[in-house]
Design a protein around this motif. Sequence first.
Motif, PDB file in Angstrom:
ATOM      1  N   LEU A 319       0.838  -1.193   0.000  1.00 21.01           N
ATOM      2  CA  LEU A 319       0.000   0.000   0.000  1.00 21.01           C
ATOM      3  C   LEU A 319       0.879   1.251   0.000  1.00 21.01           C
ATOM      4  N   GLU A 320       0.302   2.355  -0.406  1.00 23.74           N
ATOM      5  CA  GLU A 320       1.057   3.605  -0.450  1.00 23.74           C
ATOM      6  C   GLU A 320       1.514   4.023   0.945  1.00 23.74           C
ATOM      7  N   THR A 321       0.738   3.647   1.950  1.00 25.68           N
ATOM      8  CA  THR A 321       1.086   4.021   3.329  1.00 25.68           C
ATOM      9  C   THR A 321       2.155   3.128   3.935  1.00 25.68           C
ATOM     10  N   ASP A 323       5.964   1.350   3.947  1.00 24.95           N
ATOM     11  CA  ASP A 323       7.313   1.640   3.455  1.00 24.95           C
ATOM     12  C   ASP A 323       7.987   0.416   2.844  1.00 24.95           C
ATOM     13  N   CYS A 331       0.243  -4.813   5.355  1.00 28.11           N
ATOM     14  CA  CYS A 331      -0.630  -4.761   4.169  1.00 28.11           C
ATOM     15  C   CYS A 331      -1.576  -5.953   4.109  1.00 28.11           C
ATOM     16  N   VAL A 338      -3.186  -4.302  -3.463  1.00 23.05           N
ATOM     17  CA  VAL A 338      -2.556  -3.653  -4.611  1.00 23.05           C
ATOM     18  C   VAL A 338      -1.903  -4.723  -5.486  1.00 23.05           C
ATOM     19  N   GLU A 340       0.483  -5.288  -8.851  1.00 22.54           N
ATOM     20  CA  GLU A 340       1.460  -4.600  -9.690  1.00 22.54           C
ATOM     21  C   GLU A 340       1.768  -5.426 -10.937  1.00 22.54           C
TER      22      GLU A 340
END
Length: 396
Positions: A319-321, A323, A331, A338, A340
């Motif tokens: 996730l964008e949140t 790291d 996640c 997500v 990819e």
Amino acid sequence: MLLCFFLTCISFILFLKSLSLKPLPLWAGEMRFLSHWFWKELSLFPIYKVIKNSLCTYTFCISSKMSFKKKYLSKVENVEESAEMSVLDLPELALECILEKLPPDALCSMAGVCSSLRERCISDHLWEKHMKRKWGKVIGQAAYREWQWHLASRAGESNLKQNKQKSLIRLFSFGWSLSWIRSKVNDNNNTPRNFLPVDSIMAWYLALETGRFWFPAQVYNRENGHVGFMLSCYDAELCYDLRTDTFQARYPPHGRRAIAIENGVQWERLRSPPIDTPPHDLHVSDCLNELCPGDHIEIQWRKNKDFPYGWWYGVVGHLETCDGDANHCSCHYSDTVVLEFNQYTPGSRWRLAIIDRKDHREEGNEVDGFYGGIRKLYSEEEISMWKQLWPTDVLE
């Protein structure tokens, strides 16, 4: 002198016999069919005993020579027969080991030698090994069902043909001899047919090998690796070409687009369908709760709802949140997943896809296409296959 007298007597007796009203007997020159009355009549002559003894001696000599010659030839034949050895004389286990090591073409040749070898060479346990060795990676349950339907359709056509023949018999029996018509039909039915049972594994193997049977499978990077299908796998009907050791693929029509045909498809671009989901049906995802960052997946995608699904390769991202640190990543607890597709450049609209872990169904639109079911890849063989197909250039 004795021989001349004998010939004269025989001629005279035959002349007297011809004067009678009865026709000549059927013995016609064979001395062993002379009846007993002949010797009684001949006994009126003084020389009878001499002639009879001479004939008996001559006959005995000839029969003795023939008997000796027959015994001698019989012994020679027995020696020759004992010197020859057939492959069928081998022990059963030894013969079975030989047949198991023969390639398919040699088994076909052996099956044409005799009925005994034929029964052995067409047995399913021999051909099952050859089927798995050559066709195991591209033949699945869908292909097996298609083969069963093919056999059922052939049986239906055969029954229909027989019913038509019976109808013709009833139709023409009023004007023609029924027995004559039946004999003609039976002659057609009794023509030599292939000795191979149609439902045997050997029959299936030969149907695949000769290209007479189209079977369903999936093709990686369809249409010769067209850029629009990189790292995808689509359903198709395939036919084998023995001359080139490649396949011809027929892809189902896409909307108004006709059937697409691709020639020269290599073995390494084929696989049997890993799941039993038709290309137009949505796959029910059963792995959503297991998905974690780094997992390899395949997801259904189609351009619009008139198109069949293809399977596209991707990985589960963070996730964008997050790291990306494995020690602090959470996640896999989130309802948002997500996906990819790293074969595309960063910023491409095809690079990322977001799905709902709890309530995932077909998602998308007419512009970006529609995403369907997901299957997680557990096999290293499947994952390495996708990596081998990775494009040399990054896609836009």
